[in-house]
Scaffold this motif. Sequence first.
Motif, short mmCIF file in Angstrom:
data_model
loop_
_atom_site.label_atom_id
_atom_site.label_comp_id
_atom_site.label_asym_id
_atom_site.label_seq_id
_atom_site.Cartn_x
_atom_site.Cartn_y
_atom_site.Cartn_z
N ASN A 2 1.41 -1.24 0.48
CA ASN A 2 -0.01 -0.29 0.27
C ASN A 2 0.50 1.75 0.25
N THR A 3 0.31 2.31 0.12
CA THR A 3 1.01 3.19 0.39
C THR A 3 2.44 3.98 1.65
N LEU A 65 6.95 10.40 -2.96
CA LEU A 65 6.63 9.16 -2.99
C LEU A 65 5.50 10.73 -3.85
N VAL A 66 4.17 10.11 -4.73
CA VAL A 66 3.90 10.54 -5.83
C VAL A 66 2.00 10.33 -5.42
N ASP A 67 2.14 8.90 -5.82
CA ASP A 67 1.29 7.60 -5.52
C ASP A 67 1.91 6.16 -5.92
N TYR A 68 0.67 5.24 -5.58
CA TYR A 68 0.77 4.08 -5.45
C TYR A 68 0.15 3.54 -5.62
N SER A 69 -0.12 2.44 -6.71
CA SER A 69 -1.42 1.61 -6.67
C SER A 69 -0.58 0.16 -7.40
N GLY A 70 -1.30 -0.11 -6.31
CA GLY A 70 -1.13 -1.43 -6.75
C GLY A 70 -1.80 -2.73 -5.63
N ASP A 71 -1.61 -4.21 -5.01
CA ASP A 71 -1.79 -4.90 -4.25
C ASP A 71 -0.76 -5.53 -4.06
N GLY A 75 2.72 -3.51 -8.02
CA GLY A 75 2.25 -2.46 -8.32
C GLY A 75 3.23 -1.67 -9.00
N ALA A 76 2.74 -0.15 -8.82
CA ALA A 76 3.31 0.68 -9.45
C ALA A 76 3.68 2.02 -8.50
N VAL A 77 4.59 3.04 -8.13
CA VAL A 77 4.96 3.71 -7.40
C VAL A 77 5.49 4.55 -8.48
N GLU A 78 5.07 5.75 -8.76
CA GLU A 78 5.21 6.97 -8.45
C GLU A 78 6.10 7.59 -8.17
N TRP A 79 7.44 8.38 -8.48
CA TRP A 79 7.66 9.51 -7.24
C TRP A 79 8.46 10.28 -7.89
N SER A 105 8.19 3.35 -10.73
CA SER A 105 9.26 1.68 -10.80
C SER A 105 7.46 0.75 -10.25
N VAL A 106 8.11 -0.10 -11.59
CA VAL A 106 6.98 -1.19 -11.78
C VAL A 106 7.43 -2.64 -10.29
#
Length: 134
Positions: A2-3, A65-71, A75-79, A105-106
């Motif tokens: 998660n984030t 951290l800009v955003d995290y999407s995944g489980d 997922g993908a971590v935008e930074w 980062s994927v």
Amino acid sequence: MNTAWAAEWLHRFSATDPTALMEMYADDVSFGDFALDQRVDGKLPARDFFAAFINPAERNNTFTLVDYSGDDRGGAVEWIWKAEHQAEFMGLPARGKDTVVRGVSVVTFRDGKVATQHDYWDARAVTLQLAKVP
């Protein structure tokens, strides 16, 4: 994941020693930085790569951290990466210069650890920033 996980992971990338960061990786991790055309396989080679990257004699890094999407599978971590350079970077004079770039980062996970990581960021933006007169 998660984030909160992503924020902690990036916090460890902002450190100057890779020990705590490597606790988050699987032994057989596969890492690729596609902007630098670098790939390493295995925890020890990844540790060596990250140690060189976060070496304060080279640069001081701050990741936000800009955003995290995944489980829990990946997922993908935008930074945002801010670097305060202490030495040459990508073959360019960089000492005393700062650069800021967004990236992603994927990642995939296995047993709660990073199994694969593929980083994508705009190397051209960094070279343009380094080319500017301070």
